[in-house]
Design a protein around this motif. Structure first.
Motif, PDB file in Angstrom:
ATOM      1  N   SER B  20      11.309   5.611  -4.176  1.00 12.16           N
ATOM      2  CA  SER B  20      11.707   6.721  -3.307  1.00 12.16           C
ATOM      3  C   SER B  20      10.992   5.954  -1.842  1.00 12.16           C
ATOM      4  N   TYR B  21      11.453   5.240  -1.098  1.00 16.35           N
ATOM      5  CA  TYR B  21      10.938   4.803   0.154  1.00 16.35           C
ATOM      6  C   TYR B  21      10.616   5.514   1.400  1.00 16.35           C
ATOM      7  N   TYR B  22      11.109   6.412   1.409  1.00 22.46           N
ATOM      8  CA  TYR B  22      10.256   7.382   2.033  1.00 22.46           C
ATOM      9  C   TYR B  22       9.953   8.951   2.007  1.00 22.46           C
ATOM     10  N   ALA B  23       9.091   9.431   2.053  1.00 24.27           N
ATOM     11  CA  ALA B  23       8.745  11.160   1.406  1.00 24.27           C
ATOM     12  C   ALA B  23       8.514  11.604   2.782  1.00 24.27           C
ATOM     13  N   GLN B  24       8.360  12.573   2.965  1.00 26.18           N
ATOM     14  CA  GLN B  24       8.698  13.418   3.956  1.00 26.18           C
ATOM     15  C   GLN B  24       7.086  13.923   3.958  1.00 26.18           C
ATOM     16  N   PRO B  25       5.511  13.582   4.048  1.00 20.39           N
ATOM     17  CA  PRO B  25       4.658  14.422   4.459  1.00 20.39           C
ATOM     18  C   PRO B  25       5.259  15.890   3.759  1.00 20.39           C
ATOM     19  N   GLU B  92       1.441   7.137  14.994  1.00 15.83           N
ATOM     20  CA  GLU B  92       0.568   7.170  16.351  1.00 15.83           C
ATOM     21  C   GLU B  92       0.728   6.421  17.296  1.00 15.83           C
ATOM     22  N   ALA B  93      -0.304   4.873  16.840  1.00 12.90           N
ATOM     23  CA  ALA B  93      -0.433   4.022  16.973  1.00 12.90           C
ATOM     24  C   ALA B  93       1.470   3.496  18.511  1.00 12.90           C
ATOM     25  N   ALA B  94       2.318   3.386  17.052  1.00 13.01           N
ATOM     26  CA  ALA B  94       3.228   3.058  17.537  1.00 13.01           C
ATOM     27  C   ALA B  94       4.247   3.707  18.787  1.00 13.01           C
ATOM     28  N   SER B 125       6.439   3.548   6.492  1.00 12.36           N
ATOM     29  CA  SER B 125       6.328   3.939   7.658  1.00 12.36           C
ATOM     30  C   SER B 125       4.705   4.922   8.085  1.00 12.36           C
ATOM     31  N   ASP B 126       4.213   4.703   7.977  1.00 12.28           N
ATOM     32  CA  ASP B 126       2.733   5.160   8.440  1.00 12.28           C
ATOM     33  C   ASP B 126       1.662   3.805   7.809  1.00 12.28           C
ATOM     34  N   GLY B 127       0.630   4.278   8.845  1.00 12.59           N
ATOM     35  CA  GLY B 127      -0.798   3.627   7.797  1.00 12.59           C
ATOM     36  C   GLY B 127      -1.594   3.521   9.158  1.00 12.59           C
ATOM     37  N   SER B 128      -2.827   3.076   9.362  1.00 18.10           N
ATOM     38  CA  SER B 128      -3.900   2.640   9.514  1.00 18.10           C
ATOM     39  C   SER B 128      -3.880   1.474  11.090  1.00 18.10           C
ATOM     40  N   PHE B 156       3.610   1.752   0.928  1.00 18.73           N
ATOM     41  CA  PHE B 156       3.566   0.732   1.501  1.00 18.73           C
ATOM     42  C   PHE B 156       3.062   1.218   2.686  1.00 18.73           C
ATOM     43  N   GLU B 157       1.800   1.038   2.749  1.00 20.87           N
ATOM     44  CA  GLU B 157       1.033   1.269   4.002  1.00 20.87           C
ATOM     45  C   GLU B 157       0.916   0.529   4.938  1.00 20.87           C
ATOM     46  N   ARG B 158       0.328   0.275   6.402  1.00 22.71           N
ATOM     47  CA  ARG B 158       0.319  -0.555   7.098  1.00 22.71           C
ATOM     48  C   ARG B 158      -0.844  -0.651   7.831  1.00 22.71           C
TER      49      ARG B 158
END
Lengths: 245, 417
Positions: B20-25, B92-94, B125-128, B156-158
């Motif tokens: 599953s490539y994206y899960a709503q937090p 948030e950064a994006a 989809s997200d990261g730091s 898939f953190e970035r």
């Protein structure tokens, strides 16, 4: 304190100790002498519980307790200390951490409270002075880069820290120059009390000039063939071991 | 793209369609109370000395204390913002700093880089995100740990860290506690950019679920981490303590582009039971007078396999480049394996490259010595192993170093017998 009865020990099927009897009482110093290969180091390792040796017969009791079923660490916590013939290096482990772990293990075994960090550091300082270690140990790794003499002194320092009831010095004098020998002997003499006992294993008489034994035993071919007082050591020095065999 | 097969790991094919490539937090807690959590995990928490409230967060138990964490977090973020430091989630950064993101994202690890970087670039989809402005020294260790809600950013953190001229930042990733996670594959990408005389220190403690004693389950940790010493005199330090995951496959690397730039890599990888690790680093020297140091300590237990793989490349342009590598392996037991694959590729004869490697076993003498001083065999092994890894553990920020010591001791458990 320590009673050894008819002790037979083998390694890889080869019998090394062939019926050793020995009784050590509190306050006594026993010297065990003998030629190479007579089983001296085997005896000390077996008392400490090294598992490569197989006890095929006999018994060892310490303070009235049969210690043969005990692990080496439990024997250590009961109060048996071995100063090694060849103390090993443990790279990267500081003496402070090593001693802290050892003292905490001993307290855990007896269900007592270990010293606080401050008390512990103070203890290190005191014991280091007591055994005459000039160089600060606290930052150094266990025996790493130590000279032969420093390793032996370090074992005596550990003995002072752990305060055993019975200490076995396994050829602690071998490889020591006369000054280091004196330091080690002084360390032992300072630690000597009426409720402690020492077994000093040595080839040579010279250590016994500094640590005066109450008894001298000659181990030959896996048996104690002669016992006497300190004059026996002098006699051995003069005549060698051949006359006993 | 084809799945790469060169690593010294044994991996069943991964079904990419079933991920599953994206899960709503989700705010929904997995458990209502700590009593429902696996006792083994709780025991580890206690051994690590993690406070009760944090235990709940890590295990995924409903927590009231999140409110406290949020306020702590806000205070902390305000302080940083006053200095011009940006530290936020990637999304948030994006939204808030699109120019910075556009300028640097993918500049060190392009989407074409490798199989998993491509996968990450396509679906992350997200990261730091961290940005340190010129001449600013970040006053505290930045840690994802502070962003409690970011713990579940998923597989898939970035991460993107930019340090401007003369700045400094120390970033901590991960957590010593074993983390709950349903995702099996983790393919993160980390990019670091250090400009003139900037220094980035990136520390990782990885303790994802390693699978059970029979080798079932566990996380695949396939991360691409790369730093670019873009500016002259810049410095990037990697420190990693890898004890978790079923398979660890990663090479935190540095491109030393700026003249006089420096990079260091310190790694401890512990594998137990059926764990596999193929990890190391790449040091690519391009600038003049560039220096790199690699210290890798691999510890294998059980039936595990632990490989160091490293590349030191000295480009034509890298006058007077210098590298020192040291790879030590420690084997415990007779069924584990250690491998070293050092690649050295030198195109400039003014370079000095040194490689040292040792493989050792814990000697029975050492264990008996410790036993004779009252230590149990298990404690003796933990002590000896910590000593073996000391050079690396000393590089960790202090509070993490203490936890890492305990973590290594815990990883040794059950290794005796």
């Amino acid at each position: 304190m320590l009673t050894i009865k008819d002790l037979h020990v083998s390694i890889d099927g080869k019998e090394i100790l062939k019926g050793v009897n020995l009784t050590v009482n509190p306050g006594e110093i026993h010297a065990i002498m003998g030629p190479n290969g007579s089983g001296k180091s085997t005896l000390s390792n077996v008392i400490a519980g090294r598992d490569v040796f197989e006890v095929t017969q006999g018994e060892i009791s310490f303070l009235g307790k049969n210690i043969l079923p005990l692990t080496p660490e439990d024997r250590a916590c009961e109060g048996i200390f071995l100063a090694f013939q060849y103390p090993v290096e443990i790279p990267g482990v500081s003496m402070t951490n090593f001693m802290k772990a050892a003292i905490e293990a001993k307290h855990a075994y007896h269900g007592t409270t270990p010293p606080s960090a401050g008390e512990f550091l103070q203890m290190i300082k005191e014991k280091q002075q007591l055994v005459g270690m000039s160089q600060s140990l606290t930052g150094r790794a266990v025996n790493e880069g130590f000279s032969g003499g420093e390793k032996k002194k370090n074992d005596i320092f550990q003995m002072a820290m752990l305060d055993p009831k019975l200490a076995i010095l396994d050829e602690t004098d071998s490889g020591l120059d006369i000054d280091a020998l004196k330091t080690v002997a002084e360390g032992v003499n300072t630690l000597k009390t009426n409720d402690k006992a020492f077994i000093v294993i040595t080839h040579y008489q010279r250590l016994l000039d500094y640590i005066i034994p109450d008894f001298v035993h000659v181990l030959h071919d896996g048996k104690i063939v002669k016992s006497g007082d300190k004059s026996l050591a002098l006699e051995l020095e003069e005549k060698g071991y051949d006359w006993i065999k | 793209m084809e799945h790469p097969s060169w690593a010294h790991i044994n991996l069943p094919p991964i079904d990419y369609q079933s991920i599953s490539y994206y899960a709503q937090p989700s705010d929904k807690a997995k458990y209502e109370s700590l009593d429902e959590v696996e006792p083994e995990i709780l025991e580890t928490f206690n051994k690590l000395g993690i406070p009760l409230e944090e235990q709940k967060i890590l295990a995924g138990v409903a927590v009231d204390a999140v409110i406290d964490s949020v306020s702590v977090h806000t205070q902390f973020r305000d302080k940083l913002e006053k200095m011009g430091i940006l530290f936020c989630s990637f999304s948030e950064a994006a939204r808030d700093y699109p120019d910075l993101v556009k300028k640097y994202l993918g500049s060190v690890v392009p989407y074409t880089d490798n199989y998993y970087a491509a996968l990450n670039s396509a679906v992350f989809s997200d990261g730091s995100f961290v940005y340190i402005p010129k001449n600013v020294r970040c006053p505290m260790e930045l840690s994802t740990y502070f962003r409690i809600n970011a713990i579940n950013t998923g597989q898939f953190e970035r991460t993107l860290i930019i340090a401007e001229d003369n700045s400094y930042v120390s970033y901590l990733e991960g957590c010593t506690a074993p983390m709950r996670d349903e995702n099996q594959l983790h393919a993160a990408v980390v990019e670091l950019i250090a400009l003139d005389n900037a220094e980035i220190k990136y520390s990782t403690v990885q303790n994802w679920y390693p699978g059970n004693k029979e080798g079932k389950g566990g996380i695949y940790n396939f991360v691409t981490k790369r730093g670019l010493c873009k500016g002259n005199g810049s410095k990037i330090l990697w420190t990693q303590v890898e004890t978790g995951s079923a398979v660890t496959w990663k090479y935190p690397s540095t491109i030393l582009k700026g003249n006089n730039s420096v990079s260091e890599f310190y790694s401890v990888a512990v594998t137990n039971n059926f764990q596999q690790a193929d990890t190391g680093t790449k040091m690519i020297h391009i600038g003049k007078n560039t220096k790199s140091t690699i210290i890798s300590k691999g510890i294998s237990l059980g039936k595990s396999s632990n490989a160091y793989r490293g590349l030191v490349r000295i480009a034509k342009t890298a006058e007077n480049a210098r590298n020192f590598s040291q790879c030590d392996s420690l084997l415990i037991g007779s069924q584990c394996a250690a491998h070293t694959f050092p690649y050295i590729d030198v195109h400039n004869n003014t370079a000095i490259v040194e490689h040292e490697a040792t493989t050792s076993k814990i000697a029975d003498d050492q264990i008996f010595y410790c036993n004779q001083r009252g230590l149990k065999t298990e404690d003796a092994i933990a002590l000896i192993v910590n000593g073996f890894a000391k050079e690396v553990l000393n590089k960790l920020p202090l509070e993490f170093a203490m936890e890492a010591h305990k973590l290594i001791a815990i990883s040794m458990e059950g290794s005796v017998g």
